[in-house]
Scaffold this motif. Sequence first.
Motif, PDB file in Angstrom:
ATOM      1  N   PRO A  84      16.564  38.649 -25.319  1.00 19.94           N
ATOM      2  CA  PRO A  84      17.603  37.972 -26.101  1.00 19.94           C
ATOM      3  C   PRO A  84      17.037  37.305 -27.355  1.00 19.94           C
ATOM      4  CG  PRO A  84      17.955  37.565 -23.776  1.00 19.94           C
ATOM      5  CD  PRO A  84      16.633  38.280 -23.890  1.00 19.94           C
ATOM      6  N   VAL A  85      17.869  37.273 -28.399  1.00 17.68           N
ATOM      7  CA  VAL A  85      17.468  36.757 -29.704  1.00 17.68           C
ATOM      8  C   VAL A  85      18.189  35.443 -29.965  1.00 17.68           C
ATOM      9  CG1 VAL A  85      17.415  37.223 -32.178  1.00 17.68           C
ATOM     10  CG2 VAL A  85      17.139  39.107 -30.562  1.00 17.68           C
ATOM     11  N   GLN A  86      17.431  34.426 -30.366  1.00 14.61           N
ATOM     12  CA  GLN A  86      18.057  33.180 -30.775  1.00 14.61           C
ATOM     13  C   GLN A  86      18.458  33.280 -32.240  1.00 14.61           C
ATOM     14  OE1 GLN A  86      16.852  29.343 -29.360  1.00 14.61           O
ATOM     15  NE2 GLN A  86      15.175  30.210 -28.161  1.00 14.61           N
ATOM     16  N   LEU A  87      19.616  32.750 -32.571  1.00 14.87           N
ATOM     17  CA  LEU A  87      20.163  32.842 -33.920  1.00 14.87           C
ATOM     18  C   LEU A  87      20.557  31.459 -34.401  1.00 14.87           C
ATOM     19  CD1 LEU A  87      21.255  34.669 -36.285  1.00 14.87           C
ATOM     20  CD2 LEU A  87      23.454  34.633 -35.089  1.00 14.87           C
ATOM     21  N   ALA A  99      25.559  31.873 -38.086  1.00 10.03           N
ATOM     22  CA  ALA A  99      25.654  31.758 -36.633  1.00 10.03           C
ATOM     23  C   ALA A  99      26.933  31.055 -36.204  1.00 10.03           C
ATOM     24  CB  ALA A  99      24.436  31.005 -36.098  1.00 10.03           C
ATOM     25  N   CYS A 142      28.398  37.149 -35.117  1.00  8.68           N
ATOM     26  CA  CYS A 142      27.450  37.078 -33.998  1.00  8.68           C
ATOM     27  C   CYS A 142      27.619  38.273 -33.060  1.00  8.68           C
ATOM     28  CB  CYS A 142      27.647  35.779 -33.216  1.00  8.68           C
ATOM     29  SG  CYS A 142      27.128  34.301 -34.117  1.00  8.68           S
ATOM     30  N   ILE A 151      26.016  41.250 -34.585  1.00  5.47           N
ATOM     31  CA  ILE A 151      24.559  41.175 -34.450  1.00  5.47           C
ATOM     32  C   ILE A 151      24.131  41.646 -33.069  1.00  5.47           C
ATOM     33  CG2 ILE A 151      22.574  39.619 -34.420  1.00  5.47           C
ATOM     34  CD1 ILE A 151      24.064  37.911 -36.502  1.00  5.47           C
ATOM     35  N   ALA A 152      24.811  41.170 -32.023  1.00  2.00           N
ATOM     36  CA  ALA A 152      24.474  41.589 -30.665  1.00  2.00           C
ATOM     37  C   ALA A 152      24.634  43.096 -30.504  1.00  2.00           C
ATOM     38  CB  ALA A 152      25.349  40.848 -29.659  1.00  2.00           C
ATOM     39  N   GLN A 200      20.799  43.488 -27.887  1.00  2.37           N
ATOM     40  CA  GLN A 200      20.326  42.380 -27.064  1.00  2.37           C
ATOM     41  C   GLN A 200      21.316  41.221 -27.175  1.00  2.37           C
ATOM     42  OE1 GLN A 200      17.968  41.901 -24.912  1.00  2.37           O
ATOM     43  NE2 GLN A 200      16.753  43.766 -25.180  1.00  2.37           N
ATOM     44  N   VAL A 239      22.721  37.722 -28.045  1.00  5.89           N
ATOM     45  CA  VAL A 239      22.417  36.766 -29.110  1.00  5.89           C
ATOM     46  C   VAL A 239      22.796  35.380 -28.611  1.00  5.89           C
ATOM     47  CG1 VAL A 239      23.098  35.983 -31.412  1.00  5.89           C
ATOM     48  CG2 VAL A 239      22.644  38.409 -31.001  1.00  5.89           C
ATOM     49  N   THR A 297      26.683  32.722 -25.847  1.00  2.11           N
ATOM     50  CA  THR A 297      25.991  33.996 -25.674  1.00  2.11           C
ATOM     51  C   THR A 297      26.915  35.149 -26.042  1.00  2.11           C
ATOM     52  OG1 THR A 297      24.646  33.078 -23.887  1.00  2.11           O
ATOM     53  CG2 THR A 297      24.743  35.472 -24.055  1.00  2.11           C
ATOM     54  N   TYR A 298      26.419  36.008 -26.915  1.00  5.67           N
ATOM     55  CA  TYR A 298      27.153  37.206 -27.334  1.00  5.67           C
ATOM     56  C   TYR A 298      26.443  38.426 -26.757  1.00  5.67           C
ATOM     57  CZ  TYR A 298      29.382  33.942 -30.548  1.00  5.67           C
ATOM     58  OH  TYR A 298      30.070  32.876 -31.079  1.00  5.67           O
TER      59      TYR A 298
END
Length: 503
Positions: A401-404, A409, A415, A418-419, A424, A426, A465-466
């Motif tokens: 998972p990626v932190q944004l 954001a 968002c 992006i996911a 992954q 986000v 969480t996305y």
Amino acid sequence: MSKLWLGLDVGTTSIKAAAYTPKGGQVAIADAASNVTQRADGGSEQDMEEIAETVRNVLREATKQCAGHEIAALGVAAQGDGIWCVAEDGSPAGPAMLWNDTRTASDLASLDETALTTIDRGCHTALWSGTSGMLWRWIRANRPDMAARTAHAVTCADWIAYQLTGHMATDFSDASIPFLDFATQTYSEAQLAALECSDLASKLQVPRRADTGLGSITAKAGADTGLPVGIPVSVGTLDLGAMIVGMGMDTPGQTMMILGTTAVVNILTDQVTPRDTPLAASVLHPTSDAVIRVLAPTTGAAAFDWFAGLHPQSLGGATAGEVADRLNLLVEKVPPGANGVTFLPYLNGERAPFVAPDIRGAFHGLSATTTTGDMGRAVMEGAVLSLRHCFMAEGGLPRAPVQLTGGGAKNPVWCQIIADVMGQPVLVSAAADHGLWGAAALGAAAAGLGDAVKLAAARADVFDTYTPQNHAAYERVFERYTTISQHQQALQVALSALPKDPS
């Protein structure tokens, strides 16, 4: 009553301080704007004494808000790169020259490729105008008196921490560019010589970890700020490093993205593959052995603002949130891939994952049936596809998972895109103070209270969480994007060779 940890973040245009409980509860916060002098010749400067005074004022205000509490430690983070020259007596040798100073552009363009390769092999960074070595060359040539007075060449965080403790040091993240050899974690004679900066070697501070103690608040600093005399202060660090600490990140494989006016991909790794052509930047993590690869496309949320601004009647609004809501209503009706429309977000040239300052943005695939919603979704997708392009240049999509963070954001539609593009989840924290919290955790670590990253991770951040829903569709969209991008790069080379249009 718990003792408080204080974090200080000295940015380019604003300075903030905040006090926290050990669990991350914010008890106090203060901020003030800081002045930047933009010169006609491309210079970007700050008055070092003025910045120090603004810091004192901000700390004084934050300390007032902590009445009734005990402050245990202070951690310092600040803007990086540039050069802050200090005389032997501790006074400024001249104005601070900042990371976004462009006066050395022609000098940089004249450097031999061997010099650039030597720098990249050592610190895995493509030089830009606002790095210390390039600015030192300019100072020697244009301000010889300032060069002669300089005893110490430091960063903003080093200068501020010196004002508070009377001690001078730099951390590994701030020391990274352009003279640190990552393999030995010492300054490289070859890198210094490559930029003809061997005379700078004696003026640099030996790098230290940012979770170590620099010193303590002096009697003068205490009187100026209201801080308790004697509380420990950590070695100053790069603001990006503090943000990553504040997000609880120190392990290779972790990733973080910033979708602000410009966009940034930050990848923690334990191995950087040398390139024939230098690309992007690298900094050492403030407290671990990880390397932070920093890839920053020139356009992020600015593309959204630009497109919305073209439609003031239909997409205008009193606030950024209102504008986003109006465009999102259109975008949500458009399928992934924007009905065949692709947007290349090179509105101001590009610097990652390739360097092309002359390239410009473009729409591809427009037809008589193309709608504003199609184009709006293509703009949002284009900014994200550019970030995926950066990941692919660094070895592939994220595996976790990626932190944004950043203004983008706050947009749930973006968002989700992006996911879907990254494949992954986000994670978006409701907190927007990770740099300050990271600085506070570093201060606590310097006071012997524990590991900075573990201390920071103890805060119970609440994440939205996305989860990826259309990743497979974006595989094809990304292939289309990269194909068009490659041809646009070649086209721009041909266009640049044509006679210039009359002004």
